[in-house]
Write an enzyme that holds these catalytic residues in place. Structure first.
Site, PDB file in Angstrom:
ATOM      1  N   HIS A  23       0.919  -1.233  -0.017  1.00 34.93           N
ATOM      2  CA  HIS A  23       0.118  -0.132   0.050  1.00 34.93           C
ATOM      3  C   HIS A  23       0.930   1.089  -0.160  1.00 34.93           C
ATOM      4  O   HIS A  23       1.893   1.243   0.678  1.00 34.93           O
ATOM      5  CB  HIS A  23      -1.217   0.099   0.981  1.00 34.93           C
ATOM      6  CG  HIS A  23      -0.471   0.245   2.501  1.00 34.93           C
ATOM      7  ND1 HIS A  23      -0.151   1.387   2.942  1.00 34.93           N
ATOM      8  CD2 HIS A  23      -0.316  -0.678   3.419  1.00 34.93           C
ATOM      9  CE1 HIS A  23       0.099   1.304   4.360  1.00 34.93           C
ATOM     10  NE2 HIS A  23       0.110   0.170   4.512  1.00 34.93           N
ATOM     11  N   ASP A  70       5.660   1.897   7.354  1.00 34.88           N
ATOM     12  CA  ASP A  70       4.074   1.539   6.992  1.00 34.88           C
ATOM     13  C   ASP A  70       3.809   2.437   5.827  1.00 34.88           C
ATOM     14  O   ASP A  70       3.043   3.445   6.266  1.00 34.88           O
ATOM     15  CB  ASP A  70       3.681   1.640   8.405  1.00 34.88           C
ATOM     16  CG  ASP A  70       2.243   1.194   8.096  1.00 34.88           C
ATOM     17  OD1 ASP A  70       1.675   0.338   7.309  1.00 34.88           O
ATOM     18  OD2 ASP A  70       1.402   1.480   8.998  1.00 34.88           O
ATOM     19  N   GLU A  81      -5.256   1.962   2.146  1.00 36.87           N
ATOM     20  CA  GLU A  81      -5.352   0.814   2.924  1.00 36.87           C
ATOM     21  C   GLU A  81      -5.478   1.121   4.530  1.00 36.87           C
ATOM     22  O   GLU A  81      -6.128   0.531   5.376  1.00 36.87           O
ATOM     23  CB  GLU A  81      -3.772   0.012   3.060  1.00 36.87           C
ATOM     24  CG  GLU A  81      -3.702  -1.340   3.683  1.00 36.87           C
ATOM     25  CD  GLU A  81      -3.162  -1.127   5.125  1.00 36.87           C
ATOM     26  OE1 GLU A  81      -3.226  -2.120   5.856  1.00 36.87           O
ATOM     27  OE2 GLU A  81      -2.904  -0.005   5.640  1.00 36.87           O
ATOM     28  N   GLU A  82      -4.946   2.143   4.866  1.00 34.14           N
ATOM     29  CA  GLU A  82      -5.209   2.596   6.247  1.00 34.14           C
ATOM     30  C   GLU A  82      -6.548   2.981   6.796  1.00 34.14           C
ATOM     31  O   GLU A  82      -6.735   3.229   7.885  1.00 34.14           O
ATOM     32  CB  GLU A  82      -4.093   3.838   6.500  1.00 34.14           C
ATOM     33  CG  GLU A  82      -2.652   3.622   6.520  1.00 34.14           C
ATOM     34  CD  GLU A  82      -2.002   2.787   7.436  1.00 34.14           C
ATOM     35  OE1 GLU A  82      -2.675   2.125   8.182  1.00 34.14           O
ATOM     36  OE2 GLU A  82      -0.749   2.652   7.133  1.00 34.14           O
ATOM     37  N   ASP A 125       3.844  -5.304   3.428  1.00 25.12           N
ATOM     38  CA  ASP A 125       3.378  -4.448   4.329  1.00 25.12           C
ATOM     39  C   ASP A 125       4.089  -4.414   5.636  1.00 25.12           C
ATOM     40  O   ASP A 125       3.989  -4.927   6.406  1.00 25.12           O
ATOM     41  CB  ASP A 125       1.869  -4.606   4.519  1.00 25.12           C
ATOM     42  CG  ASP A 125       1.387  -3.230   5.506  1.00 25.12           C
ATOM     43  OD1 ASP A 125       2.126  -2.426   5.723  1.00 25.12           O
ATOM     44  OD2 ASP A 125       0.326  -3.345   5.627  1.00 25.12           O
ATOM     45  N   HIS A 175       2.138   5.036  12.126  1.00 25.14           N
ATOM     46  CA  HIS A 175       0.889   5.932  12.054  1.00 25.14           C
ATOM     47  C   HIS A 175       1.284   7.258  13.056  1.00 25.14           C
ATOM     48  O   HIS A 175       0.371   7.810  13.492  1.00 25.14           O
ATOM     49  CB  HIS A 175      -0.308   5.189  12.862  1.00 25.14           C
ATOM     50  CG  HIS A 175      -0.608   3.911  12.074  1.00 25.14           C
ATOM     51  ND1 HIS A 175      -1.395   2.982  12.759  1.00 25.14           N
ATOM     52  CD2 HIS A 175      -0.481   3.656  10.808  1.00 25.14           C
ATOM     53  CE1 HIS A 175      -1.741   1.941  12.068  1.00 25.14           C
ATOM     54  NE2 HIS A 175      -0.950   2.200  10.829  1.00 25.14           N
TER      55      HIS A 175
END
Length: 386
Positions: free
Chosen positions: A194, A213, A247-248, A275, A354
């Site tokens: 992603h 990520d 994706e998130e 990922d 994140h």
């Protein structure tokens, strides 16, 4: 006993995919217009409507989900056509693959992979303030990936390679690149990562470099794709590289593409999901950890052989990834065989994701570790594509 019980419960949930209260098209249109999102939170449960604030609360709480707002009607139609999910269960559990056998050709290609190239790609991706699926910089990141893969095709004289963006209901497009096979009707070999990133404190405007990520998975695929073209890779089966949007926010891009492939009858030989590939906790063993759930058991057995043949680090069995934890789950949901090798056994993985701290400077980030996943991606494409 626990493992057997978990498997039986999962199979029961997959078979029992019918919804107790089907949602009308008019309701989907009306509530989507109000900004509500339709989320599937667990196997066997009806999806529920959530506000954007509630969606973010779930993300901050670490609750994974499928956002099915855009795919609900198509999936409902697919279930009506097949009558049940029994065939899906059968397909997921019975995929078989020949052992890796093309070491000479594959090793020549692996020798051209470089961490220098991957660092260069990642420097560009992390320079965007964020790659959030609803931000202009998320769109810019998609445009850069498209331009880069098109540039590789031009550089290596591959006018047969097709690269395109896949648009969605949100701003950021996914990117799909197809290397044609000599047998165009043969099942496709797919590799995905992603492209989006998120700062859970401030998704739209917050700094989210997303180095691990999923910047690492994205650049693994860029470098594997480049090396295959440099090596004049001309497969029998069509081979595709995917960079998914959104994706998130509930596996949006991969869901849309997987559901489209299912509805249009595209045959898939195997799907590989990368990922997070750049970190392992200092002091722990360096491994490739294979997700045991929402993945194909036969493909996982092939992955063990592939990793043993082509990587300097060993495979390991990971802990359960959980419901809708990454894009491989979108392909599993449609009955396609998929596998997910992860950067470390869960618990030893990157704790900075994140956030603005997801950079290559975090203690535990390793380019040589990530390079092993690029090797496996190139080997996966070659061994299954030829």
């Amino acid at each position: 006993m626990k493992s057997l019980l978990s498997t039986l419960l999962l199979l029961f949930a997959i078979v029992s995919v019918g919804y107790a209260r089907p949602i009308a098209t008019s309701e989907i249109a009306a509530k989507s217009a109000q900004g509500l999102r339709l989320l599937s939170l667990a196997e066997g449960e009806d999806p529920v409507w959530k506000t954007e604030a509630e969606v973010l609360d779930l993300l901050r709480a670490g609750k994974n989900f499928f956002d099915v707002t855009d795919t609900y009607e198509l999936e409902t139609k697919l279930r009506a056509q097949t009558g049940s999910a029994a065939k899906v269960v059968s397909d997921v559990l019975r995929a078989t693959y020949a052992a890796p056998s093309k070491q000479t050709q594959v090793r020549a290609i692996l020798g051209t992979l470089t961490t220098t190239n991957m660092q260069s790609y990642l420097n560009t991706l992390t320079a965007f303030n964020n790659r959030y699926y609803r931000s202009t910089t998320g769109v810019s990141a998609s445009n850069w990936i498209l331009s880069t893969v098109q540039g590789f095709a031009t550089q290596y004289g591959r006018s047969d390679v097709v690269a395109q963006q896949v648009t969605h209901s949100f701003q950021q497009p996914s990117v799909v690149v197809r290397i044609p096979g000599s047998n165009p009707s043969a099942p496709r070999v797919l590799l995905g990562s992603h492209m989006d990133s998120i700062n859970l404190s401030n998704p739209t405007n917050g700094r989210a470099p997303g180095a691990d990520d999923d910047g690492t998975g994205a650049v693994n695929l860029l470098e594997a794709y480049r090396a295959l073209l440099q090596g004049n890779f001309r497969p029998t089966n069509p081979v595709e590289f995917h960079w998914y949007a959104g994706e998130e926010a509930g596996l949006l891009g991969s869901q849309a593409i997987a559901a489209n492939y299912k509805s249009t009858g595209v045959q898939v030989k195997a799907h590989l999901n990368l990922d997070m590939t750049g970190y392992y906790k200092p002091g722990t063993a360096e491994v490739m950890a294979l997700a045991p759930d929402y993945a194909d058991s036969g493909l996982n057995e092939f992955m063990k052989l592939l990793i043993t043949a082509y990587s300097r680090i060993p495979w390991a069995n990971d802990l359960a990834c959980g419901y809708a934890c990454s894009d491989h789950a979108s392909w599993n949901r449609q009955g396609f065989p998929t596998a997910y090798p992860f950067e470390a056994v869960t618990g030893n993985d990157n704790p900075t994701i994140h956030s603005a701290s997801d950079t290559t400077s975090v203690n535990g980030f390793s380019w040589t570790h990530s390079l092993e996943f690029a090797k496996i991606a190139a080997a996966f494409a070659y061994e299954l594509g030829i």
